[in-house]
Design a protein around this motif. Sequence first.
Motif, PDB file in Angstrom:
ATOM      1  N   ARG A 132       0.856  -1.208   0.000  1.00 52.19           N
ATOM      2  CA  ARG A 132       0.000   0.000   0.000  1.00 52.19           C
ATOM      3  C   ARG A 132       0.878   1.240   0.000  1.00 52.19           C
ATOM      4  N   TYR A 133       0.286   2.338  -0.385  1.00 51.73           N
ATOM      5  CA  TYR A 133       1.062   3.578  -0.431  1.00 51.73           C
ATOM      6  C   TYR A 133       1.429   4.044   0.981  1.00 51.73           C
ATOM      7  N   ALA A 134       0.466   3.960   1.898  1.00 53.30           N
ATOM      8  CA  ALA A 134       0.678   4.509   3.239  1.00 53.30           C
ATOM      9  C   ALA A 134       1.659   3.663   4.042  1.00 53.30           C
ATOM     10  N   ILE A 135       2.417   4.338   4.891  1.00 53.08           N
ATOM     11  CA  ILE A 135       3.331   3.641   5.792  1.00 53.08           C
ATOM     12  C   ILE A 135       2.539   3.088   6.979  1.00 53.08           C
ATOM     13  N   TYR A 136       1.685   3.937   7.552  1.00 52.14           N
ATOM     14  CA  TYR A 136       0.821   3.498   8.650  1.00 52.14           C
ATOM     15  C   TYR A 136      -0.620   3.527   8.163  1.00 52.14           C
ATOM     16  N   THR A 137      -1.404   2.557   8.614  1.00 52.08           N
ATOM     17  CA  THR A 137      -2.789   2.491   8.167  1.00 52.08           C
ATOM     18  C   THR A 137      -3.692   2.224   9.365  1.00 52.08           C
ATOM     19  N   ARG A 184       1.081  -6.478   9.914  1.00 49.45           N
ATOM     20  CA  ARG A 184       2.128  -5.810   9.121  1.00 49.45           C
ATOM     21  C   ARG A 184       3.400  -5.677   9.958  1.00 49.45           C
ATOM     22  N   PHE A 185       3.241  -5.311  11.224  1.00 45.50           N
ATOM     23  CA  PHE A 185       4.450  -5.064  12.011  1.00 45.50           C
ATOM     24  C   PHE A 185       4.902  -6.295  12.808  1.00 45.50           C
ATOM     25  N   ALA A 186       3.987  -7.219  13.093  1.00 43.02           N
ATOM     26  CA  ALA A 186       4.447  -8.489  13.675  1.00 43.02           C
ATOM     27  C   ALA A 186       5.355  -9.187  12.662  1.00 43.02           C
ATOM     28  N   VAL A 187       4.963  -9.123  11.399  1.00 44.85           N
ATOM     29  CA  VAL A 187       5.772  -9.775  10.363  1.00 44.85           C
ATOM     30  C   VAL A 187       7.132  -9.086  10.228  1.00 44.85           C
ATOM     31  N   LEU A 188       7.164  -7.782  10.387  1.00 45.16           N
ATOM     32  CA  LEU A 188       8.458  -7.086  10.326  1.00 45.16           C
ATOM     33  C   LEU A 188       9.403  -7.629  11.409  1.00 45.16           C
ATOM     34  N   ALA A 189       8.878  -7.804  12.619  1.00 44.85           N
ATOM     35  CA  ALA A 189       9.716  -8.309  13.713  1.00 44.85           C
ATOM     36  C   ALA A 189      10.171  -9.744  13.432  1.00 44.85           C
ATOM     37  N   TRP A 190       9.220 -10.589  13.051  1.00 43.43           N
ATOM     38  CA  TRP A 190       9.570 -11.976  12.725  1.00 43.43           C
ATOM     39  C   TRP A 190      10.608 -12.030  11.610  1.00 43.43           C
ATOM     40  N   ALA A 191      10.336 -11.296  10.539  1.00 42.31           N
ATOM     41  CA  ALA A 191      11.226 -11.357   9.370  1.00 42.31           C
ATOM     42  C   ALA A 191      12.636 -10.919   9.752  1.00 42.31           C
ATOM     43  N   SER A 192      12.759  -9.941  10.634  1.00 40.68           N
ATOM     44  CA  SER A 192      14.083  -9.451  11.026  1.00 40.68           C
ATOM     45  C   SER A 192      14.936 -10.576  11.594  1.00 40.68           C
ATOM     46  N   LEU A 193      14.299 -11.405  12.439  1.00 36.91           N
ATOM     47  CA  LEU A 193      15.071 -12.478  13.080  1.00 36.91           C
ATOM     48  C   LEU A 193      15.325 -13.631  12.109  1.00 36.91           C
ATOM     49  N   VAL A 194      14.353 -13.876  11.231  1.00 37.67           N
ATOM     50  CA  VAL A 194      14.562 -14.919  10.230  1.00 37.67           C
ATOM     51  C   VAL A 194      15.708 -14.517   9.291  1.00 37.67           C
ATOM     52  N   ILE A 195      15.801 -13.236   8.971  1.00 36.96           N
ATOM     53  CA  ILE A 195      16.901 -12.766   8.120  1.00 36.96           C
ATOM     54  C   ILE A 195      18.248 -13.083   8.790  1.00 36.96           C
ATOM     55  N   CYS A 196      18.359 -12.803  10.078  1.00 40.19           N
ATOM     56  CA  CYS A 196      19.611 -13.118  10.797  1.00 40.19           C
ATOM     57  C   CYS A 196      19.931 -14.606  10.672  1.00 40.19           C
ATOM     58  N   GLN A 197      18.909 -15.430  10.866  1.00 46.33           N
ATOM     59  CA  GLN A 197      19.138 -16.877  10.795  1.00 46.33           C
ATOM     60  C   GLN A 197      19.611 -17.296   9.411  1.00 46.33           C
ATOM     61  N   ARG A 198      18.913 -16.791   8.389  1.00 47.11           N
ATOM     62  CA  ARG A 198      19.257 -17.225   7.027  1.00 47.11           C
ATOM     63  C   ARG A 198      20.627 -16.724   6.609  1.00 47.11           C
ATOM     64  N   LEU A 199      21.005 -15.534   7.093  1.00 49.46           N
ATOM     65  CA  LEU A 199      22.299 -14.972   6.692  1.00 49.46           C
ATOM     66  C   LEU A 199      23.411 -15.356   7.665  1.00 49.46           C
ATOM     67  N   GLY A 200      23.036 -15.991   8.762  1.00 52.16           N
ATOM     68  CA  GLY A 200      24.039 -16.312   9.781  1.00 52.16           C
ATOM     69  C   GLY A 200      24.595 -15.069  10.448  1.00 52.16           C
ATOM     70  N   TRP A 240       6.494   1.223  18.735  1.00 46.04           N
ATOM     71  CA  TRP A 240       5.646   0.038  18.916  1.00 46.04           C
ATOM     72  C   TRP A 240       5.756  -0.941  17.761  1.00 46.04           C
ATOM     73  N   GLN A 241       6.032  -0.426  16.573  1.00 45.90           N
ATOM     74  CA  GLN A 241       6.000  -1.294  15.397  1.00 45.90           C
ATOM     75  C   GLN A 241       7.005  -2.440  15.508  1.00 45.90           C
ATOM     76  N   THR A 242       8.063  -2.246  16.262  1.00 42.77           N
ATOM     77  CA  THR A 242       9.099  -3.276  16.362  1.00 42.77           C
ATOM     78  C   THR A 242       9.221  -3.805  17.793  1.00 42.77           C
ATOM     79  N   ALA A 243       8.253  -3.451  18.628  1.00 38.30           N
ATOM     80  CA  ALA A 243       8.388  -3.718  20.061  1.00 38.30           C
ATOM     81  C   ALA A 243       8.138  -5.174  20.448  1.00 38.30           C
ATOM     82  N   LEU A 244       7.728  -6.022  19.486  1.00 37.53           N
ATOM     83  CA  LEU A 244       7.594  -7.439  19.824  1.00 37.53           C
ATOM     84  C   LEU A 244       8.953  -8.141  19.830  1.00 37.53           C
ATOM     85  N   LEU A 245       9.971  -7.489  19.279  1.00 32.53           N
ATOM     86  CA  LEU A 245      11.271  -8.164  19.126  1.00 32.53           C
ATOM     87  C   LEU A 245      11.852  -8.689  20.438  1.00 32.53           C
ATOM     88  N   PRO A 246      11.863  -7.905  21.527  1.00 32.43           N
ATOM     89  CA  PRO A 246      12.443  -8.447  22.762  1.00 32.43           C
ATOM     90  C   PRO A 246      11.743  -9.732  23.222  1.00 32.43           C
TER      91      PRO A 246
END
Length: 492
Positions: free
Chosen positions: A102-107, A115-131, A142-148
Motif C-alpha cells: 500500500r502507499y501509506a506507511i501506517y494504516t 504488518r508489524f508483527a511480520v516485520l519483527a519476525w522477518a528481522s530475526l529470520v533474516i539473521c538466521q538465514r544470513l548467519g 511500537w511497530q518493532t516492540a515485539l522483538l524483545p
Amino acid sequence: MRATVNVLFVASEVAPFAKVGGLGDVASALPKALAAEGRGHDVRIVMPMYGRITRLEHVTLILREVILDLGGARVAFSVYEGQLPGTKVPVYFVHCPRLYGRYAIYTEDHDEHLRFAVLAWASLVICQRLGFRPDIVHANDWQTALLPLLLRTVFAWDRLFANTRTVLTLHNIGHQGAFDAKVLADLGLAAAAHHLHQDQLREGRINFLLTGLLYANAMTTVSPTYAREVQSPEYGVGLDAFLRERAGVLFGILNGIDEAEWNPSDDPLLPFGYSASALEGKELNKEALLSAAGLPYVREVPVLAVVSRLAWQKGFDLCFNVLPRLFERRAVQLVVLGTGEANYEDFFASLARRFPKQVSYLKKFSEPAAHLFEAGADMFLMPSRYEPCGLNQMYSLRYGTVPIVHRTGGLADTVAQFDKRSGRGNGFSFENFDETGLTWALETALATWGTGSGDDRARWRRLQENGMRARFGWDERVTAYEQVYRMVAPGR
Ligand code: ADP
Ligand code: GLC
C-alpha cells in the motif's frame, strides 16, 4: 565484548526510503553514525518495502518466498538487500506486497498488527538465514516492540541469538500499537503468549509497546527531559507506572541532526548560502521565501515559520485564538508548511485567507521547501503539547532562525530562554501550555526583534549566533548509544 558491535536496527521508517516524521531521519542517521569510520560497528537495517518506495536503484534479491506460519496467519515474504545512500550499511527490505504494497506507511487497516508483527519476525529470520549474529537488536517504537519478547521466547532455542540483547528506543509513546486481543492468534507467539501482560489480555487488549518495555534489556528515549516526563502520569499515556519500574534501564539520549545535510553555508537546496559570520545570504533567502509564498517582503517585518506534521501532539490548538489576535495588532508574517489533521489544515488555510499579506500556507511537505522555510524565516514556531525530541528546532537553531517553543521534552533540552542583559540563550520558551504562555513567548520574541534595525538588529544577531554556533551532530550521541549497548552486553 569486542570493540565493535553487531547491530540489527529495525524500524518502520528509514529516510530517504520512507519517512513520516523524525523517526525516519533518526533511523537513517544513527546507523550511519554507528557504522562510520572510527566506530565501524556492523550495523544492518531492516524495514518494510512499502509500495511508495521508488528510490531503489541497486537492490538484490537475497531471500525468496520465506513462509511464516504465525498460527492464525500464513505469510510469505522475500528480502531485497540495498544500501543506505552514501554508506555501506546494508538495508534489508522485507518484500510482502500483501502487507506493505500500500502507499501509506501506517494504516488503520484490519491487519495493521500483522504488518508489524511480520516485520519483527522477518528481522530475526533474516539473521538466521544470513548467519548474522547480532549483539544488539535495536527496536524503535511500537511497530518493532515485539522483538524483545520474540527473542526471549520463540527464538530462544537458536544459539545464534545466545548473546543477543535488546534496546528499545521510544520516539513517541503517544502511539502504542494497542489492538483487540483477538489479534493474538496472528502473532505466532503460541505458548509464549503467557508472557504478555495478563491484566490487559483479560480486558481484551494487547499493547505492542508495553510488551517491548517489559522485555527490552534497555530502553532509550530521544531526550533526557522526555525520559523523565514519560515516568509521570501527565506524559506517560498509561505506561508511566511500568516505565518507573524500569527507570534503572531507561536512558534519555538527545537526537542529533545531520549537520552535512543541514548546513546553511553549503546547502544545495538554498538559493543563497550563509553562516554565523556572514548573514547577508539569510536575508536574500528571506526575500526568496516570501516571493515563493506570495507575500510582500519588508526587511524590518519579522517572518515566523511552521514546518510540521499537523497533529494534536504539535499543539497548534493554542494558535486558534492567539494568532488572529497577533496579526490584527502586529506587523508580522507567517509561512506554514505541512499537512495533517483537517482541523489544523483548515485553520491555517482560513488564516491565510483572512490575512493575505501576512500569512501563507503551503499544504504539502517537501524537503526543498523545508530547507527554504528554515533558512528564510526569522523565527520558528513549535508550541508542541509534548515533544520527545523534535528536530526542526535544531534545524532552526543551525539556520539562525530563532525558535519559539513550549518548554517540554527535547525542546526543553535544546532551547534556552534568551536573556537580554547577559546576551545568553538561543530562543524563547514558555512553561505553561496555554494561550497566555504562547502569547507571552511571541510578544517577548517580537520585543527582542524590536524595530528590526540598528541596535535591535545587533541584539538579534547575537541571539542568532548563539544558536548557530551550537553543535547538534550525532557524534557524542553515538557514544551514549555505545555505552547503552555495552551496558546490556553479556560479560561486561
Ligand atoms: P515528528 O517526528 O514528531 O514529526 P520531528 O521534529 O522529530 O517531529 O521531525 C520532523 C521531521 O519530519 C523533519 O525532518 C521534518 O522536516 C519532517 N516533516 C515535517 N512535516 C512533515 C510532513 N507533513 N510530512 C513528512 N515529513 C514532515
Ligand atoms: C518522534 C517524536 C519527535 C522525535 C522523533 C525522532 O516522531 O515525535 O519528537 O524527534 O520521533 O526521534
